[in-house]
Design a protein around this motif. Sequence first.
Motif, PDB file in Angstrom:
ATOM      1  N   VAL A  22       0.862  -1.180   0.000  1.00  0.00           N
ATOM      2  CA  VAL A  22       0.000   0.000   0.000  1.00  0.00           C
ATOM      3  C   VAL A  22       0.899   1.231   0.000  1.00  0.00           C
ATOM      4  CG1 VAL A  22      -1.765   1.257   1.276  1.00  0.00           C
ATOM      5  CG2 VAL A  22      -1.771  -1.242   1.260  1.00  0.00           C
ATOM      6  N   LYS A  23       0.625   2.127  -0.920  1.00  0.00           N
ATOM      7  CA  LYS A  23       1.409   3.359  -0.984  1.00  0.00           C
ATOM      8  C   LYS A  23       0.799   4.390  -0.051  1.00  0.00           C
ATOM      9  CE  LYS A  23       2.948   2.730  -5.703  1.00  0.00           C
ATOM     10  NZ  LYS A  23       2.977   3.276  -7.054  1.00  0.00           N
ATOM     11  N   ASN A  24       1.667   5.004   0.756  1.00  0.00           N
ATOM     12  CA  ASN A  24       1.236   6.042   1.679  1.00  0.00           C
ATOM     13  C   ASN A  24       1.757   7.376   1.145  1.00  0.00           C
ATOM     14  OD1 ASN A  24       0.457   7.625   3.762  1.00  0.00           O
ATOM     15  ND2 ASN A  24       1.675   6.610   5.322  1.00  0.00           N
ATOM     16  N   ASN A  25       0.857   8.214   0.715  1.00  0.00           N
ATOM     17  CA  ASN A  25       1.251   9.502   0.143  1.00  0.00           C
ATOM     18  C   ASN A  25       1.280  10.624   1.176  1.00  0.00           C
ATOM     19  OD1 ASN A  25       1.511   8.382  -2.380  1.00  0.00           O
ATOM     20  ND2 ASN A  25      -0.615   8.790  -2.942  1.00  0.00           N
ATOM     21  N   GLN A  26       0.976  10.298   2.416  1.00  0.00           N
ATOM     22  CA  GLN A  26       0.986  11.320   3.454  1.00  0.00           C
ATOM     23  C   GLN A  26       2.391  11.433   4.034  1.00  0.00           C
ATOM     24  OE1 GLN A  26      -1.891  10.079   6.281  1.00  0.00           O
ATOM     25  NE2 GLN A  26      -3.641  10.533   4.979  1.00  0.00           N
ATOM     26  N   SER A  27       2.826  12.659   4.206  1.00  0.00           N
ATOM     27  CA  SER A  27       4.152  12.875   4.782  1.00  0.00           C
ATOM     28  C   SER A  27       4.008  13.251   6.255  1.00  0.00           C
ATOM     29  CB  SER A  27       4.899  13.971   4.031  1.00  0.00           C
ATOM     30  OG  SER A  27       4.199  15.186   4.138  1.00  0.00           O
ATOM     31  N   LEU A  28       5.015  12.904   7.021  1.00  0.00           N
ATOM     32  CA  LEU A  28       5.038  13.227   8.438  1.00  0.00           C
ATOM     33  C   LEU A  28       5.739  14.556   8.649  1.00  0.00           C
ATOM     34  CD1 LEU A  28       5.847   9.928  10.266  1.00  0.00           C
ATOM     35  CD2 LEU A  28       4.176  11.581  10.942  1.00  0.00           C
TER      36      LEU A  28
END
Length: 98
Positions: A22-28
């Motif tokens: 799963v690709k997570n496009n949210q940055s921390l």
Amino acid sequence: MKKLILSAAIVLGSLSLFAIPVKNNQSLVHTVVIGDEYTEIKVADLPAVITESLLKAFPDAEIQKAFVNENNEYKLEVKLGDKTETMYSDANGKWMDK
């Protein structure tokens, strides 16, 4: 036998769906807030109590820079002989450790 092979294929096929990355496009974003931010003031604007306390403790001290924060704590860059030291004081001229 066909039903058994078909059932095994369906079960194995459905398990492979969980292996898809799963690709997570949210940055921390980390935010660091420093509570002891000092603003520079003129040395002449220092309270007399602090200046007197410094000269009493270190007669040959020379204040290079002075800073104050919102808690009315003072940060002084003081020249003592060949060294430059950072010292902290409260508004009453009492020295603090930081």
